[in-house]
Design an enzyme around this catalytic site. Structure first.
Site, PDB file in Angstrom:
ATOM      1  N   ASN A   9       0.816  -1.158   0.054  1.00 47.11           N
ATOM      2  CA  ASN A   9       0.040  -0.039   0.135  1.00 47.11           C
ATOM      3  C   ASN A   9       0.735   1.178  -0.040  1.00 47.11           C
ATOM      4  O   ASN A   9       1.478   1.617   0.885  1.00 47.11           O
ATOM      5  CB  ASN A   9      -0.958  -0.048   1.345  1.00 47.11           C
ATOM      6  CG  ASN A   9      -1.821   1.171   1.315  1.00 47.11           C
ATOM      7  OD1 ASN A   9      -1.623   2.177   0.578  1.00 47.11           O
ATOM      8  ND2 ASN A   9      -2.961   0.607   1.871  1.00 47.11           N
ATOM      9  N   ASP A  68      -0.975  -4.091  11.235  1.00 49.70           N
ATOM     10  CA  ASP A  68      -2.255  -4.511  10.871  1.00 49.70           C
ATOM     11  C   ASP A  68      -3.401  -3.708  11.536  1.00 49.70           C
ATOM     12  O   ASP A  68      -3.265  -3.398  12.720  1.00 49.70           O
ATOM     13  CB  ASP A  68      -2.589  -6.051  11.161  1.00 49.70           C
ATOM     14  CG  ASP A  68      -3.695  -6.675  10.397  1.00 49.70           C
ATOM     15  OD1 ASP A  68      -4.023  -6.414   9.135  1.00 49.70           O
ATOM     16  OD2 ASP A  68      -4.355  -7.822  10.570  1.00 49.70           O
ATOM     17  N   TYR A 150     -14.454   2.303   7.295  1.00 50.37           N
ATOM     18  CA  TYR A 150     -15.773   2.582   8.411  1.00 50.37           C
ATOM     19  C   TYR A 150     -15.358   4.136   8.642  1.00 50.37           C
ATOM     20  O   TYR A 150     -16.225   4.467   9.451  1.00 50.37           O
ATOM     21  CB  TYR A 150     -15.451   1.643   9.499  1.00 50.37           C
ATOM     22  CG  TYR A 150     -15.298   0.350   9.197  1.00 50.37           C
ATOM     23  CD1 TYR A 150     -16.681  -0.350   8.887  1.00 50.37           C
ATOM     24  CD2 TYR A 150     -14.403  -0.503   8.986  1.00 50.37           C
ATOM     25  CE1 TYR A 150     -16.889  -1.863   8.960  1.00 50.37           C
ATOM     26  CE2 TYR A 150     -14.400  -1.991   8.793  1.00 50.37           C
ATOM     27  CZ  TYR A 150     -15.715  -2.562   8.496  1.00 50.37           C
ATOM     28  OH  TYR A 150     -15.727  -3.789   8.151  1.00 50.37           O
ATOM     29  N   ASP A 151     -14.798   4.793   7.936  1.00 45.00           N
ATOM     30  CA  ASP A 151     -14.748   6.313   8.496  1.00 45.00           C
ATOM     31  C   ASP A 151     -16.072   7.203   8.535  1.00 45.00           C
ATOM     32  O   ASP A 151     -16.390   7.857   9.353  1.00 45.00           O
ATOM     33  CB  ASP A 151     -13.660   7.118   7.800  1.00 45.00           C
ATOM     34  CG  ASP A 151     -12.256   6.880   7.929  1.00 45.00           C
ATOM     35  OD1 ASP A 151     -12.009   6.080   9.045  1.00 45.00           O
ATOM     36  OD2 ASP A 151     -11.291   7.106   6.997  1.00 45.00           O
ATOM     37  N   LYS A 171      -7.483  13.523  10.894  1.00 49.60           N
ATOM     38  CA  LYS A 171      -7.347  11.967  11.320  1.00 49.60           C
ATOM     39  C   LYS A 171      -5.918  11.552  11.359  1.00 49.60           C
ATOM     40  O   LYS A 171      -5.764  10.729  12.443  1.00 49.60           O
ATOM     41  CB  LYS A 171      -8.049  11.567   9.902  1.00 49.60           C
ATOM     42  CG  LYS A 171      -8.202   9.711  10.250  1.00 49.60           C
ATOM     43  CD  LYS A 171      -8.639   8.909   9.407  1.00 49.60           C
ATOM     44  CE  LYS A 171      -8.410   7.584   9.469  1.00 49.60           C
ATOM     45  NZ  LYS A 171      -8.668   6.750   8.246  1.00 49.60           N
ATOM     46  N   HIS A 176      -5.615   5.761  15.359  1.00 50.03           N
ATOM     47  CA  HIS A 176      -4.792   4.591  15.917  1.00 50.03           C
ATOM     48  C   HIS A 176      -3.458   4.206  15.212  1.00 50.03           C
ATOM     49  O   HIS A 176      -2.626   4.081  15.690  1.00 50.03           O
ATOM     50  CB  HIS A 176      -5.837   3.139  15.605  1.00 50.03           C
ATOM     51  CG  HIS A 176      -6.433   3.243  14.088  1.00 50.03           C
ATOM     52  ND1 HIS A 176      -7.039   4.294  13.843  1.00 50.03           N
ATOM     53  CD2 HIS A 176      -6.525   2.275  13.248  1.00 50.03           C
ATOM     54  CE1 HIS A 176      -7.569   3.944  12.307  1.00 50.03           C
ATOM     55  NE2 HIS A 176      -7.203   2.908  12.167  1.00 50.03           N
TER      56      HIS A 176
HETATM   57  P1  IMP Z   1      -5.331  -2.375   7.474  1.00 42.91           P
HETATM   58  O1  IMP Z   1      -4.862  -3.400   8.041  1.00 42.91           O
HETATM   59  O2  IMP Z   1      -4.768  -1.019   7.474  1.00 42.91           O
HETATM   60  O3  IMP Z   1      -5.354  -2.983   5.879  1.00 42.91           O
HETATM   61  O4  IMP Z   1      -6.899  -2.505   7.676  1.00 42.91           O
HETATM   62  C1  IMP Z   1      -7.633  -3.471   7.603  1.00 42.91           C
HETATM   63  C2  IMP Z   1      -9.368  -2.908   7.461  1.00 42.91           C
HETATM   64  O5  IMP Z   1      -9.623  -2.209   8.798  1.00 42.91           O
HETATM   65  C3  IMP Z   1      -9.353  -1.900   6.419  1.00 42.91           C
HETATM   66  O6  IMP Z   1      -9.648  -2.749   5.181  1.00 42.91           O
HETATM   67  C4  IMP Z   1     -10.625  -0.998   6.819  1.00 42.91           C
HETATM   68  O7  IMP Z   1     -11.902  -1.822   6.579  1.00 42.91           O
HETATM   69  C5  IMP Z   1     -10.485  -1.114   8.275  1.00 42.91           C
HETATM   70  N1  IMP Z   1      -9.871   0.044   8.921  1.00 42.91           N
HETATM   71  C6  IMP Z   1      -8.605   0.253   9.242  1.00 42.91           C
HETATM   72  N2  IMP Z   1      -8.012   1.404   9.534  1.00 42.91           N
HETATM   73  C7  IMP Z   1      -9.353   2.019   8.860  1.00 42.91           C
HETATM   74  C8  IMP Z   1      -9.322   3.531   9.328  1.00 42.91           C
HETATM   75  O8  IMP Z   1      -8.542   4.264   9.558  1.00 42.91           O
HETATM   76  N3  IMP Z   1     -10.618   3.934   8.914  1.00 42.91           N
HETATM   77  C9  IMP Z   1     -11.572   3.094   8.265  1.00 42.91           C
HETATM   78  N4  IMP Z   1     -11.478   1.993   8.486  1.00 42.91           N
HETATM   79  C10 IMP Z   1     -10.196   1.170   8.685  1.00 42.91           C
END
Ligand code: IMP
Length: 194
Positions: A9, A68, A150-151, A171, A176
């Site tokens: 990413n 993650d 989910y923002d 943000k 997180h």
């Molecule tokens: P990743 O591990 O950062 O790829 O996040 C996994 C999944 O968690 C994403 O595909 C989103 O569905 C959700 N997610 C993680 N971080 C965010 C955020 O900052 N905003 C909204 N959804 C999030």
């Protein structure tokens, strides 16, 4: 110092590059010619972050880190958590994921939720974990055009707007991922001194 961020990413990589001192160069999987998708088979965010960091360590022998993240909903015992990306089902998108959250929350008055990020770093033989949490509440309509996932349905504590309404600048200060990254950067700075 060179550090591999175990992700494809590019958006995440660019975000992190802005936060680390210029003496540390961050390389993505694509930058090191790794085009494989690392399977995220863990049952927790911690396991998935470690799986990705270990993959790079064993395959390339390079210092690296991986992250993650997920949404954890209190009244659903922490779901969707590690399954956040595919909560609506395989091949589904953010809209389906949000619809599934609303369906599962139907009839529940507790809308508390948190986003959580775990970063696993692998330097030499040591794996270390860093965590970032932002608490908030979910709403039953979508507000705002920014962000992703989910923002549009998540209002962080202390704010009256969703992550999607607050925009990237706010943000990226309170998220997180930002909090976990700050903990990780403290460790990096210690390493640079030692
Ligand atoms: P990743 O591990 O950062 O790829 O996040 C996994 C999944 O968690 C994403 O595909 C989103 O569905 C959700 N997610 C993680 N971080 C965010 C955020 O900052 N905003 C909204 N959804 C999030």
């Amino acid at each position: 110092m060179k550090l591999i961020f175990a992700t494809h990413n590019q958006h995440k990589v660019e975000e992190l590059k802005k936060l680390v001192p210029t003496s540390i160069s961050i390389l993505s999987l694509t930058d090191i010619n790794c085009h494989e998708d690392i399977e995220e088979t863990g049952a927790t965010l911690e396991e998935n972050a470690e799986i990705k960091a270990n993959f790079i360590k064993y395959k390339y022998g390079l210092n690296c880190f991986a992250d993650d993240s997920g949404l954890e909903i209190e009244s659903l015992n922490g779901a969707p958590g590690v399954y956040s990306a595919r909560y609506g089902g395989e091949g589904k998108n953010s809209e389906d994921n949000i619809q599934k959250v609303w369906k599962e929350l139907k009839g529940k008055s507790n809308t508390k939720a948190q986003f959580r990020t775990v970063i696993a770093s692998s330097f030499g033989n040591k794996i270390k974990l860093f965590e970032g949490i932002v608490k908030g509440n979910l709403i039953f309509d979508k507000r705002g055009k920014g962000g992703f996932g989910y923002d549009p349905i998540f209002i962080p504590e202390g704010f009256a707007k969703t992550f999607a309404e607050l925009g990237d600048v706010v943000k990226n200060r309170i998220s997180h991922r930002a909090i976990a990254t700050q903990h990780f950067l403290k460790e990096l700075n210690q390493l640079k001194k030692s």
